[in-house]
Design a protein around this motif. Structure first.
Motif, mmCIF file in Angstrom:
data_model
loop_
_atom_site.group_PDB
_atom_site.id
_atom_site.type_symbol
_atom_site.label_atom_id
_atom_site.label_comp_id
_atom_site.label_asym_id
_atom_site.label_seq_id
_atom_site.Cartn_x
_atom_site.Cartn_y
_atom_site.Cartn_z
ATOM 1 N N LEU A 125 0.813 -1.225 0.000
ATOM 2 C CA LEU A 125 0.000 0.000 0.000
ATOM 3 C C LEU A 125 0.844 1.273 0.000
ATOM 4 N N LYS A 126 2.085 1.196 -0.460
ATOM 5 C CA LYS A 126 2.938 2.381 -0.476
ATOM 6 C C LYS A 126 3.026 3.045 -1.848
ATOM 7 N N ILE A 127 2.539 2.364 -2.892
ATOM 8 C CA ILE A 127 2.545 2.932 -4.240
ATOM 9 C C ILE A 127 1.141 2.823 -4.818
ATOM 10 N N ALA A 128 0.623 3.952 -5.279
ATOM 11 C CA ALA A 128 -0.689 3.992 -5.924
ATOM 12 C C ALA A 128 -0.483 4.369 -7.386
ATOM 13 N N THR A 129 -0.893 3.490 -8.284
ATOM 14 C CA THR A 129 -0.789 3.764 -9.716
ATOM 15 C C THR A 129 -2.176 4.124 -10.221
ATOM 16 N N GLY B 186 -3.737 13.899 2.142
ATOM 17 C CA GLY B 186 -3.694 13.659 3.582
ATOM 18 C C GLY B 186 -5.016 13.732 4.311
ATOM 19 N N PRO B 187 -5.791 14.808 4.165
ATOM 20 C CA PRO B 187 -7.048 14.893 4.912
ATOM 21 C C PRO B 187 -8.038 13.772 4.595
ATOM 22 N N GLN B 188 -8.088 13.330 3.347
ATOM 23 C CA GLN B 188 -9.031 12.268 2.992
ATOM 24 C C GLN B 188 -8.534 10.879 3.379
ATOM 25 N N LEU B 189 -7.212 10.730 3.515
ATOM 26 C CA LEU B 189 -6.629 9.410 3.788
ATOM 27 C C LEU B 189 -5.895 9.379 5.115
ATOM 28 N N ARG B 190 -6.372 10.102 6.084
ATOM 29 C CA ARG B 190 -5.644 10.202 7.353
ATOM 30 C C ARG B 190 -5.622 8.888 8.136
ATOM 31 N N GLN B 191 -6.476 7.932 7.771
ATOM 32 C CA GLN B 191 -6.481 6.649 8.468
ATOM 33 C C GLN B 191 -5.316 5.751 8.043
ATOM 34 N N MET B 192 -4.616 6.117 6.976
ATOM 35 C CA MET B 192 -3.525 5.279 6.481
ATOM 36 C C MET B 192 -2.241 5.535 7.263
ATOM 37 N N LYS B 193 -1.496 4.469 7.477
ATOM 38 C CA LYS B 193 -0.239 4.581 8.196
ATOM 39 C C LYS B 193 0.796 5.332 7.367
ATOM 40 N N TYR B 194 0.874 5.009 6.071
ATOM 41 C CA TYR B 194 1.794 5.666 5.144
ATOM 42 C C TYR B 194 0.993 6.262 4.002
ATOM 43 N N MET B 195 1.341 7.468 3.613
ATOM 44 C CA MET B 195 0.712 8.087 2.454
ATOM 45 C C MET B 195 1.377 7.499 1.209
ATOM 46 N N PRO B 196 0.600 6.923 0.300
ATOM 47 C CA PRO B 196 1.216 6.268 -0.859
ATOM 48 C C PRO B 196 1.805 7.264 -1.859
ATOM 49 N N ASP B 197 2.882 6.850 -2.516
ATOM 50 C CA ASP B 197 3.412 7.616 -3.644
ATOM 51 C C ASP B 197 2.446 7.426 -4.803
#
Length: 135
Positions: A54-58, A88-99
């Motif tokens: 879940l660290k890379i979003a294509t 960030g605000p929409q995905l704040r539940q994620m541990k790492y923000m994906p690239d």
């Protein structure tokens, strides 16, 4: 617990991918990205595929009404870090923000080729129920 050997995405990858797709769509709709090319182009995001960690979003995108998709894809990739920061605000539940990486979605071209094949006279003749092979 054993790991699955299939290469299909897990339910978690699909769910997070859909959340990232919605978040990127909101960023682009709000006009946060200050690039004239991106601002004047309607961009359709058909799918976001996540890496297993879940660290890379294509993101697969289709710029509508633009002949050269590569220019828009390049502009989006140039602003990928900025867009990542706005998620960030929409995905704040994620541990790492994906690239975020942007790729051209060619699935619509493939659908058009298949549709053209199905409408061709040779295939239509084979699918026509009126022509029975009574010999």
């Amino acid at each position: 617990m054993t790991r699955s050997t299939s290469s299909a995405p897990s339910q978690r990858m699909l769910r997070v991918g859909e959340q990232v797709r919605a978040a990127i769509t909101q960023v682009l709709q709000r006009g946060d990205v200050r690039d004239p090319l991106i601002e004047k182009t309607v961009i359709s995001i058909s799918e976001v595929r996540m890496s297993p960690d879940l660290k890379i979003a294509t993101a697969y995108v289709t710029p509508l009404g633009v002949a050269d998709h590569a220019v828009v894809i390049e502009a989006l990739n140039k602003h990928a870090k900025f867009i990542r920061g706005r998620l960030g605000p929409q995905l704040r539940q994620m541990k790492y923000m994906p690239d975020v990486r942007f790729r051209d979605d060619t699935s619509f071209d493939n659908y058009q080729k298949i549709d053209a094949l199905l409408r061709s006279p040779e295939v239509s003749r084979d699918l026509d129920p009126d022509t029975d092979d009574q010999e």
